[in-house]
Write an enzyme that holds these catalytic residues in place. Structure first.
Site, PDB file in Angstrom:
ATOM      1  N   HIS A 166       0.824  -1.221   0.000  1.00  0.00           N
ATOM      2  CA  HIS A 166       0.000   0.000   0.000  1.00  0.00           C
ATOM      3  C   HIS A 166       0.851   1.262   0.000  1.00  0.00           C
ATOM      4  O   HIS A 166       0.339   2.342  -0.255  1.00  0.00           O
ATOM      5  CB  HIS A 166      -0.919   0.005   1.230  1.00  0.00           C
ATOM      6  CG  HIS A 166      -1.998  -1.033   1.151  1.00  0.00           C
ATOM      7  ND1 HIS A 166      -3.317  -0.729   0.948  1.00  0.00           N
ATOM      8  CD2 HIS A 166      -1.946  -2.393   1.226  1.00  0.00           C
ATOM      9  CE1 HIS A 166      -4.043  -1.847   0.909  1.00  0.00           C
ATOM     10  NE2 HIS A 166      -3.225  -2.866   1.078  1.00  0.00           N
ATOM     11  N   ASP A 378       3.338   9.482  -0.553  1.00  0.00           N
ATOM     12  CA  ASP A 378       2.224   8.624  -0.156  1.00  0.00           C
ATOM     13  C   ASP A 378       2.023   7.553  -1.216  1.00  0.00           C
ATOM     14  O   ASP A 378       2.136   7.844  -2.417  1.00  0.00           O
ATOM     15  CB  ASP A 378       0.941   9.478  -0.047  1.00  0.00           C
ATOM     16  CG  ASP A 378       0.054   9.021   1.101  1.00  0.00           C
ATOM     17  OD1 ASP A 378       0.077   7.819   1.405  1.00  0.00           O
ATOM     18  OD2 ASP A 378      -0.652   9.872   1.680  1.00  0.00           O
TER      19      ASP A 378
HETATM   20  O1  F6P Z   1      -0.930   1.768   3.846  1.00  0.00           O
HETATM   21  C1  F6P Z   1      -0.608   2.455   4.905  1.00  0.00           C
HETATM   22  C2  F6P Z   1      -1.242   1.938   6.155  1.00  0.00           C
HETATM   23  O2  F6P Z   1      -1.328   0.529   6.210  1.00  0.00           O
HETATM   24  C3  F6P Z   1      -2.604   2.536   6.446  1.00  0.00           C
HETATM   25  O3  F6P Z   1      -3.641   1.794   5.954  1.00  0.00           O
HETATM   26  C4  F6P Z   1      -2.603   2.599   7.917  1.00  0.00           C
HETATM   27  O4  F6P Z   1      -3.388   3.659   8.319  1.00  0.00           O
HETATM   28  C5  F6P Z   1      -1.141   2.757   8.248  1.00  0.00           C
HETATM   29  O5  F6P Z   1      -0.411   2.336   7.173  1.00  0.00           O
HETATM   30  C6  F6P Z   1      -0.695   1.930   9.409  1.00  0.00           C
HETATM   31  O6  F6P Z   1      -1.153   2.476  10.574  1.00  0.00           O
HETATM   32  P1  F6P Z   1      -0.903   1.787  11.964  1.00  0.00           P
HETATM   33  O7  F6P Z   1       0.552   1.884  12.252  1.00  0.00           O
HETATM   34  O8  F6P Z   1      -1.715   2.575  12.902  1.00  0.00           O
HETATM   35  O9  F6P Z   1      -1.356   0.381  11.849  1.00  0.00           O
END
Ligand code: F6P
Length: 489
Positions: A166, A378
């Protein structure tokens, strides 16, 4: 055929109450994109519940209950305090996250983090292997679990395994800083299909393979790419992720959201509302955005009393000192700017630091005249897409960072900016607010068309198609099940 999603976190937030835990839907790009997919196709989601649960029975009961409401099953991977510290905070968030966002000076290459990563990978592999059938499609998500595919093969999993990243994939001069670079690259090539957000990320991956695994054979087969290495062939592609456009659009058009939007607009008391919404993260460029807004107010006094910035920051990774520092920096800037420019009856920045209720979020998207989506880097940025889906009046302007993956699809009709260029962003704000509603409509119409056409189901169909699977096969499983037992509502 059943879909098994594996991600670091389950799509829930565990909240402590006086009587124990309760669950609510999680936030963030991954959850907001994949939640609708599993709700439609059914299946299984494997991941860490996001907190240390002392009572496993209570946790399983909560997950079963949440799963019944959502229409898919949730299976927890239990992590210890050491795992959370070494794997989640350390390896994932102090190494991979900054490195893959081109912020290598923020990396902390601690050898113990790698050990913790391997331990956690084993825990995930055991849970997946115990729950997946050979006919399932196992789909591993995101940067935390890049090496899981190889481990799953080692423990004998026979299912097809896909992987989607992602976040961005960095070029070789950055990726090569990673002490475990060859291992990470080799492990990724154990998946049947690896998906990236953009062609640029895919190119970077190919360049890293060329640099670090020169024996690997790379070739193009139609619109797919393949890498053959060490006796295995892995397919690769760029699959820009989308959102459930219709769902956002329908909900944003509801009378409840319309009423809420009207109310907020009246409370804000400014003709033009600018909106920033992000998870608290240094990749989102929030301090740069605030400085650009300050510059716009200094340079263009005609904006005073005419614009207000609604800056929403959603709490995230609050136990990490860097994130606490970022919060303090944002709050200092907000108070400085408000201190410098506030007049009776006009506050330049309305700052919100909390998670919003879904309807409230939709109301913000709907009422905002201009969205400022200005990350420093991003993978995709779904806020840009959600904003367009909720623009039911169709007259908003999207100011978008050229370093967001979404700029590839939306750049032609958004106002593209370099978020580091404060002069340019300040000028883009001035230009955006000076456009008439009629001047804004054509670009927003085209943006909405793109986001609708390339939505989350388009993404799913393309990814599954590249694996030789179809969405119909997934929904077939759900239909067959619903004949046997009524689906939970
Ligand atoms: O893709 C990026 C991502 O996975 C988001 O979906 C998510 O908000 C973040 O990274 C991870 O956040 P966290 O560390 O709170 O799990």
């Amino acid at each position: 055929m059943r879909l098994v999603i594996v991600s670091n976190r389950l799509p829930i937030v565990l909240e402590t109450t006086e009587t124990g835990f309760r669950t609510r839907r999680g936030a963030g790009g991954l959850v907001s994109a994949l939640g609708p997919v599993l709700r439609r196709c059914g299946g299984l989601w494997v991941g860490w519940p996001g907190a240390e649960a002392s009572d496993l029975n209570e946790l399983n009961a909560l997950l079963a209950d949440h799963g019944r409401q959502e229409g898919f099953d949730l299976v927890p991977v239990i992590l210890s305090a050491d795992d959370i510290s070494g794997f989640y905070r350390g390896f994932s968030n102090e190494i991979i996250w900054p490195l893959f966002h081109d912020l290598q000076s923020r990396c902390n290459f601690v050898p113990e983090y790698w050990t913790a990563y391997r331990v956690v990978k084993d825990k995930f592999a055991s849970v997946v292997a115990a729950n997946a059938q050979p006919t399932d499609f196992v789909w591993v998500q995101d940067y935390h679990l890049m090496g899981l595919g190889r481990r799953l093969r080692e423990v004998g999993l026979l299912s097809r395994i896909g992987y989607f990243l992602h976040i961005p994939f960095p070029p070789p001069d950055i990726f090569c800083k990673l002490p475990w670079r060859v291992d990470v690259l080799d492990a990724l090539l154990h998946y049947d299909l690896v998906g990236f957000q953009t062609a640029h990320d895919l190119d970077n991956f190919f360049d890293c393979v060329r640099t670090l695994l020169p024996a690997a054979k790379r070739r193009r087969a139609g619109d797919q790419f393949q890498v053959t290495y060490d006796g295995r062939t892995c397919c690769l592609g760029a699959f820009p992720i989308g959102i459930d456009f219709d769902d956002y659009g329908r909900a944003a058009a509801s009378p409840a959201v319309a009423e809420r939007a009207k109310q907020i607009r009246a409370d804000l008391q400014v003709p033009q509302v600018l909106l920033g919404i992000d998870r608290l993260d240094y990749t989102k460029g929030i301090p740069y955005r605030l400085r650009a807004f300050r510059l716009a107010l200094q340079r263009y006094p005609e904006l005073h009393r005419r614009v207000g910035l609604l800056e929403v920051v959603v709490p995230s990774r609050e136990s990490v000192p860097e994130y606490q520092d970022l919060k303090a920096e944002i709050e200092l800037l907000v108070s400085q700017i408000n201190g410098e420019f506030t007049q009776p009856g006009w506050i330049p920045i309305h700052y919100v630091f909390r998670s919003l209720e879904h309807d409230e979020l939709l109301a913000y998207y709907r009422l905002a005249d201009v969205a400022l989506v200005t990350p420093l880097k991003d993978g995709m940025n779904l806020v840009a897409k959600e904003y367009c889906a909720c623009q039911v009046e169709g007259d908003g302007v999207l100011i978008l960072s050229e370093f967001a993956g979404s700029a590839v699809q939306m750049g032609g009709d958004a106002v593209l900016v370099n978020p580091y260029d404060l002069d340019f962003v300040a000028e883009a704000i001035r230009r955006a607010v000076s456009l008439t509603r009629e001047q804004r409509r054509p670009a927003m119409r085209r943006l909405r068309r793109i986001v609708r056409k390339q939505d989350i189901y388009w993404w799913l169909g393309r990814f599954l198609g590249a694996c030789g699977l179809s969405m119909d096969a997934m929904t077939e499983e759900r239909r067959a099940k619903s004949k046997a037992a009524p689906l939970p509502v």
